[in-house]
Design an enzyme around this catalytic site. Sequence first.
Site, mmCIF file in Angstrom:
data_model
loop_
_atom_site.group_PDB
_atom_site.id
_atom_site.type_symbol
_atom_site.label_atom_id
_atom_site.label_comp_id
_atom_site.label_asym_id
_atom_site.label_seq_id
_atom_site.Cartn_x
_atom_site.Cartn_y
_atom_site.Cartn_z
ATOM 1 C CD GLU A 255 -1.521 -8.285 11.351
ATOM 2 O OE1 GLU A 255 -0.317 -8.595 11.329
ATOM 3 O OE2 GLU A 255 -2.143 -7.900 10.338
ATOM 4 C CE LYS B 179 6.749 -2.914 10.050
ATOM 5 N NZ LYS B 179 5.367 -2.699 9.537
ATOM 6 C CG HIS C 208 -0.865 -39.720 10.502
ATOM 7 N ND1 HIS C 208 -0.692 -41.045 10.860
ATOM 8 C CD2 HIS C 208 -1.978 -39.676 9.728
ATOM 9 C CE1 HIS C 208 -1.647 -41.778 10.310
ATOM 10 N NE2 HIS C 208 -2.451 -40.969 9.616
ATOM 11 C CE LYS D 38 -3.810 0.039 2.407
ATOM 12 N NZ LYS D 38 -4.806 0.120 3.515
ATOM 13 N N GLY E 128 -5.177 -4.703 5.384
ATOM 14 C CA GLY E 128 -4.341 -5.647 4.642
ATOM 15 C C GLY E 128 -4.858 -7.070 4.674
ATOM 16 N NE ARG E 129 -6.258 -8.092 10.896
ATOM 17 C CZ ARG E 129 -5.702 -6.927 11.233
ATOM 18 N NH1 ARG E 129 -4.635 -6.495 10.599
ATOM 19 N NH2 ARG E 129 -6.216 -6.202 12.221
ATOM 20 C CD GLU F 235 9.186 -7.305 6.210
ATOM 21 O OE1 GLU F 235 9.126 -7.643 7.397
ATOM 22 O OE2 GLU F 235 8.648 -6.270 5.757
#
Length: 554
Positions: free
Chosen positions: A353, A512, A384, A206, A267-268, A212
């Site tokens: 979050e 951050k 398993h 955005k 964002g999510r 990153e």
Amino acid sequence: MTDITGTPEWQALEADAAALKDVSMRSLFEKDPGRFARYSIEAAGLFLDYSKNKITEDVADHLIALAMAADLEGARERMLTGEAINTTEERAVLHPALRDFSQRDYHVGGENVSRKVRAELAKMKSFADGVHGGERKGYTGKPLTTVVNIGIGGSDLGPFMATEALRPYWIEGRKAHFVSNVDGQHIADTLAAVDPETTLFIVASKTFTTQETMTNAETAKQWFLSHGASEDDIAKHFIALSTNAYAVKAFGVAEENMFEFWDWVGGRYSLWSAIGMSIALQVGFANFEKLLHGAHAMDEHFRSAPLRENMPVMLALAGVWNRNFLGIGSHAVLPYDQHLHRLPAYLQQADMESNGKRVTKDGEAVQCETGPVIFGEPGTNGQHAFYQLLHQGTDLVSADFIAPAVSQEETGDHHEKLLSNFLAQTEALMRGKTEKEARAELKEEGYAPPDIDRLAPHKVFPGGRPTNSILMEKLTPETLGALIALYEHKIFCQGALWGINSFDQWGVELGKALAKTILPELAKAGEEKPEAEGHDASTNGLIDRVNAVRAKMK
């Protein structure tokens, strides 16, 4: 804001939990043959059975009363009408507007944002159709057949999950890759697998400043230029999903290839926006629209269904009951469909979050537990791995089991075996096995009394582990959209009951900020650095140790 834990409705539920402490879930089923019908809901192509929770009519009534006391209906209305319910960032939360095909208008700050949504969708369609039709080509004239989506968090988890879930709808000959980790191995491994002449890079940020994402994007750009392309060719191979036009242009992306989304899209919650471009390019824009339609169907159900018949509301209330009154701090998401293998990771972010908060909207300390720990794996892999703890561990864990009745690939009897496990696990978690039953089984198997005494304790299953079962006919773009929207609204409802802001994420900021301080203190290969200072002894010591190792590199 009223402390919800001090209300009569909360106290009634505490009394319910105490009264049910020694009541087995198995006995609730034995006494009530209508339990399944009473505690199940069908909507938007999904079927929810929440009867395998320790819920009674009193509990259900008191949960609805708690929702009313928390003004859940008012909170829903405030979200859907564009109020700035993200109070710390003073933003509206209007992701349902991104997938509303009813021609309903949504307003933010007096502006009708629905027009912008429709315009951006049309722009996405035009671009995707141009790629699929061959009008948009790479710098050597070859078609763009491969997409590399570069993003992180919601700009990666959502589109990656949805693209994987919709594998049967992939356009033949197309490939999609997703790069998120700033670990250079992630981008290096991806670049080694693609052809610069046929690859389209999507840079999803955005602000166009995310460390990153922009680190990976710069590496991708330099790799692209090192393979014979020019600066002018960047415009043919890179597009941006952003709001920072200046930074996008400086990077080399053509202005017409910048796709916008807005500050009222978290964002999510953004895969429905331009962030979903990678989905549209891999499965076609028509299937991307079907994904939106499925979510819209769940939105309409959530908007209009009475609370007791409302799937997201009842799924949320069952979670609040388990979290706050039965003391269950972990929740597993267990999709019995391999194509949903990224759903647990997606919901980790969406839930943790959103609702991993310790203060209310007013900034006061919360007086109850909030979001649970979310984890999961596809079935039967998880069986398993960690189901041992689910069945016989000392901690109670609640779980959602998700399955399509019909597989996209009906190979032999694979799906029947998968479904038999899906159904058996929830029954086993609910029923358990008593010591008497374990002893009888061992005797039937021919064990001698001493061996029965030795083995019986290990064969006991306490049962009473709460689960929800979510069924669909088949995993399609529509049912996937409905499933994602179901969880979005569930998360919203729980946050509203807890009185927290589900739409900010300040908890990601401190690490951050400290990383920016530490970055210049780390040695490059073969470089000596002075001893670290200004941190705690552990961090200083670790920096020095890392630098000593890196100083020896050639």
